[in-house]
Design an enzyme around this catalytic site. Structure first.
Site, mmCIF file in Angstrom:
data_model
loop_
_atom_site.group_PDB
_atom_site.id
_atom_site.type_symbol
_atom_site.label_atom_id
_atom_site.label_comp_id
_atom_site.label_asym_id
_atom_site.label_seq_id
_atom_site.Cartn_x
_atom_site.Cartn_y
_atom_site.Cartn_z
ATOM 1 N N GLU A 92 -12.438 40.406 22.362
ATOM 2 C CA GLU A 92 -11.553 40.296 23.512
ATOM 3 C C GLU A 92 -12.282 40.696 24.792
ATOM 4 O O GLU A 92 -13.112 41.612 24.790
ATOM 5 C CB GLU A 92 -10.327 41.179 23.300
ATOM 6 C CG GLU A 92 -9.610 40.796 22.021
ATOM 7 C CD GLU A 92 -8.237 41.426 21.846
ATOM 8 O OE1 GLU A 92 -7.477 40.887 21.045
ATOM 9 O OE2 GLU A 92 -7.927 42.436 22.510
ATOM 10 N N CYS B 13 -13.879 43.429 31.880
ATOM 11 C CA CYS B 13 -14.167 44.414 30.840
ATOM 12 C C CYS B 13 -14.751 43.665 29.636
ATOM 13 O O CYS B 13 -14.073 42.835 29.036
ATOM 14 C CB CYS B 13 -12.862 45.129 30.491
ATOM 15 S SG CYS B 13 -13.058 46.397 29.253
ATOM 16 N N CYS C 294 -16.102 48.391 15.982
ATOM 17 C CA CYS C 294 -16.918 49.517 16.433
ATOM 18 C C CYS C 294 -17.231 50.376 15.223
ATOM 19 O O CYS C 294 -16.390 50.567 14.351
ATOM 20 C CB CYS C 294 -16.157 50.329 17.476
ATOM 21 S SG CYS C 294 -17.183 51.601 18.273
ATOM 22 N N CYS D 259 -13.599 57.159 16.912
ATOM 23 C CA CYS D 259 -12.744 57.921 17.833
ATOM 24 C C CYS D 259 -11.292 57.722 17.396
ATOM 25 O O CYS D 259 -10.838 56.592 17.208
ATOM 26 C CB CYS D 259 -12.952 57.440 19.270
ATOM 27 S SG CYS D 259 -14.674 57.534 19.778
ATOM 28 N N CYS E 39 -8.532 55.441 19.395
ATOM 29 C CA CYS E 39 -8.924 54.104 19.864
ATOM 30 C C CYS E 39 -8.575 53.055 18.820
ATOM 31 O O CYS E 39 -8.929 53.180 17.651
ATOM 32 C CB CYS E 39 -10.421 54.077 20.167
ATOM 33 S SG CYS E 39 -10.988 52.457 20.709
ATOM 34 N N GLU F 268 -19.484 50.023 20.939
ATOM 35 C CA GLU F 268 -20.263 51.052 21.629
ATOM 36 C C GLU F 268 -21.540 50.384 22.138
ATOM 37 O O GLU F 268 -22.449 50.062 21.359
ATOM 38 C CB GLU F 268 -20.574 52.192 20.644
ATOM 39 C CG GLU F 268 -21.632 53.167 21.105
ATOM 40 C CD GLU F 268 -21.435 53.704 22.529
ATOM 41 O OE1 GLU F 268 -20.343 54.192 22.860
ATOM 42 O OE2 GLU F 268 -22.387 53.614 23.325
ATOM 43 N N SER G 294 -20.214 52.138 29.701
ATOM 44 C CA SER G 294 -19.494 53.316 29.219
ATOM 45 C C SER G 294 -19.947 53.627 27.796
ATOM 46 O O SER G 294 -20.027 52.739 26.953
ATOM 47 C CB SER G 294 -17.993 53.037 29.237
ATOM 48 O OG SER G 294 -17.288 54.124 28.676
ATOM 49 N N HIS H 41 -13.397 63.134 27.002
ATOM 50 C CA HIS H 41 -12.104 63.300 26.312
ATOM 51 C C HIS H 41 -11.801 64.699 25.776
ATOM 52 O O HIS H 41 -10.683 64.943 25.303
ATOM 53 C CB HIS H 41 -11.946 62.294 25.165
ATOM 54 C CG HIS H 41 -12.129 60.870 25.566
ATOM 55 N ND1 HIS H 41 -11.573 60.336 26.707
ATOM 56 C CD2 HIS H 41 -12.818 59.851 24.991
ATOM 57 C CE1 HIS H 41 -11.906 59.060 26.804
ATOM 58 N NE2 HIS H 41 -12.666 58.739 25.785
ATOM 59 N N CYS I 1 -6.838 49.775 28.057
ATOM 60 C CA CYS I 1 -7.942 50.537 27.443
ATOM 61 C C CYS I 1 -7.569 50.960 26.033
ATOM 62 O O CYS I 1 -6.491 51.508 25.806
ATOM 63 C CB CYS I 1 -8.180 51.845 28.188
ATOM 64 S SG CYS I 1 -8.741 51.660 29.823
HETATM 65 N N1 SAH Z 1 -17.499 52.818 23.152
HETATM 66 C C1 SAH Z 1 -17.614 52.969 24.576
HETATM 67 C C2 SAH Z 1 -16.977 51.828 25.316
HETATM 68 C C3 SAH Z 1 -15.476 51.765 25.210
HETATM 69 S S1 SAH Z 1 -14.872 52.063 26.796
HETATM 70 C C4 SAH Z 1 -17.052 54.316 24.986
HETATM 71 O O1 SAH Z 1 -16.561 55.026 24.116
HETATM 72 O O2 SAH Z 1 -17.168 54.701 26.136
HETATM 73 C C5 SAH Z 1 -13.191 52.198 26.563
HETATM 74 C C6 SAH Z 1 -12.629 53.489 27.126
HETATM 75 O O3 SAH Z 1 -11.248 53.574 26.758
HETATM 76 C C7 SAH Z 1 -13.302 54.696 26.521
HETATM 77 O O4 SAH Z 1 -13.369 55.750 27.429
HETATM 78 C C8 SAH Z 1 -12.351 55.031 25.410
HETATM 79 O O5 SAH Z 1 -12.511 56.329 24.946
HETATM 80 C C9 SAH Z 1 -11.010 54.778 26.072
HETATM 81 N N2 SAH Z 1 -9.942 54.602 25.102
HETATM 82 C C10 SAH Z 1 -10.051 54.319 23.801
HETATM 83 N N3 SAH Z 1 -8.830 54.248 23.223
HETATM 84 C C11 SAH Z 1 -7.932 54.497 24.189
HETATM 85 C C12 SAH Z 1 -6.514 54.526 24.226
HETATM 86 N N4 SAH Z 1 -5.793 54.271 23.141
HETATM 87 N N5 SAH Z 1 -5.919 54.781 25.390
HETATM 88 C C13 SAH Z 1 -6.642 54.991 26.504
HETATM 89 N N6 SAH Z 1 -7.991 54.956 26.539
HETATM 90 C C14 SAH Z 1 -8.630 54.720 25.392
#
Ligand code: SAH
Length: 368
Positions: free
Chosen positions: A93, A106, A113, A117, A120, A167, A198, A222, A341
């Site tokens: 996506e 984006c 992935c 986390c 996510c 990632e 990111s 986070h 996100c």
């Molecule tokens: N893997 C990379 C790129 C993903 S960026 C990273 O971790 O940075 C996407 C961003 O959205 C990251 O900061 C991630 O932690 C955040 N994210 C993931 N799940 C989310 C959610 N359910 N709600 C809000 N932000 C979230």
């Protein structure tokens, strides 16, 4: 027959090497970059500044191949999401977010992935494979094709964030090649200020990135202590907070231009949103030039997390600002088309079988 080279995924250096191997002059690479990325021409026959013989040769040994768009969804707030079909039943996506005076794309870097986390949605999908450079840059090509230019003749997509599925630093070489194309004036000409990668914090790759490609850096922090971050961003067990922040310091050191690191902090009710967390955050970030981006948690099916209340997010932000940090709250966009996100899921044929294991774990919790 060997497969033809897909020129879409070669950056300037790669294309120069390709032409030298064909016995051609390296400057052809620039012409090709413009045709492919600026004019979005995929048929060699239309590349009129190349000789007929060269066009025919290119046709024989190479191609410009784009993945297919399966769906385009448009949110009531103008956000768009493309679901892009890849091989073997996988899909990724890509999301476009229009804002005043800019438009941000984006971009995804992996199918699923490999990190875990807990908040996510992509993580719950498991992992299939890395995207190749062509599949990464294709997302920008497709968005430009769909959105084109505004009435003033400027491109609608002005910014790119490597914040989609995956990632990016775990798919290093392909992401660098794709970002080189995004930065190249003969490609998309996006300045480093408008191109952000990111990462959840793969420390050695942050140092490497600093050497290899000039882009803005965002980190998914986070949590303000290792005990909590170990749980919600498990890569922290390998690269703890102190090491991550030290790498960020090195990233901005000695170069006035790389002024700050964006710190992403998802707001999870009762998990990381207390005033003690805010105090800890101020303490650990005090020596690093940062902009803190508080992200309201976006829910997805099967999650037990809840977003912090609006009041709590405001209090948290105000505290950071009172202590002299720069903090903003990320606006939730496109949630009606599941494009916010952490909501990006695509279609992942999970090779790690993680989605299965996670579903089993959830059942154990539910039926205990
Ligand atoms: N893997 C990379 C790129 C993903 S960026 C990273 O971790 O940075 C996407 C961003 O959205 C990251 O900061 C991630 O932690 C955040 N994210 C993931 N799940 C989310 C959610 N359910 N709600 C809000 N932000 C979230």
């Amino acid at each position: 027959m060997t497969r033809r080279t897909n020129l879409l995924g070669l950056d300037l250096k790669g294309l120069e090497a390709f032409f030298v191997e064909l016995g051609e002059k390296p400057f052809r690479a620039r012409q090709l970059l413009q045709w492919i990325h600026k004019y979005r021409v995929t048929d060699f026959a239309e590349m009129t500044n190349l000789s007929k013989a060269l066009r025919e040769k290119l046709q024989e040994v190479s191609e410009i191949r784009l993945p297919e768009v399966m769906h385009e969804h448009i949110s009531r707030d103008g956000t768009r999401k493309w679901i892009i079909k890849l091989s073997c039943g996988n899909a990724i996506e890509t999301v476009f977010i229009p804002e005043d005076g800019r438009g941000t794309l984006c971009v995804s870097s992996q199918v699923g992935c490999a990190l875990t986390c807990t908040f996510c949605s992509t993580a719950q999908q498991g992992f299939n494979r890395n995207l190749d450079a062509a599949e990464i840059v294709a997302q920008l090509w497709i968005a430009n094709e769909a959105l084109g230019k505004d009435p003033k003749g400027n491109r609608v997509v002005t910014n790119v964030v490597m914040m989609g599925m995956g990632e990016p630093l775990a798919n290093y070489n392909n992401v660098i090649t794709a970002m080189n194309l995004m930065r190249d004036d003969f490609g998309y000409g996006i300045s480093w200020r408008r191109l952000t990668l990111s990462t959840s914090g793969i420390v050695p790759m942050i140092d490497k990135l600093r050497e290899d490609c000039h882009v803005s850096l965002a980190i998914s922090l986070h949590a303000a202590n290792d005990e909590l971050r170990d749980k919600i961003v498990p890569i922290n067990q390998k690269y703890p907070i102190a090491e991550l922040l030290a790498a960020c310091k090195r990233y901005v050191a000695g170069d006035q231009k790389r002024r700050h690191i964006t710190v992403e902090y998802v707001m999870l009710a009762g998990v990381n949103d207390s005033m003690q967390d805010a105090r800890d955050l101020v303490r650990i970030l005090k020596d690093l030039p940062t902009k803190i981006n508080l992200i309201p948690f976006n829910p997805f099916p099967g999650t037990d997390y809840e977003c912090s209340s609006r009041n709590q997010i405001e209090r948290f932000k105000q505290y950071l600002m009172d202590k002299g940090l720069v903090a903003t709250v990320r606006k939730t966009r496109g949630d009606d088309i599941v494009a916010a996100c952490g909501q990006l899921a695509g279609e992942v044929q999970d090779k790690s079988r993680r989605s299965e294991r996670m579903a089993q774990q959830r059942e154990v919790v539910l039926y205990r």
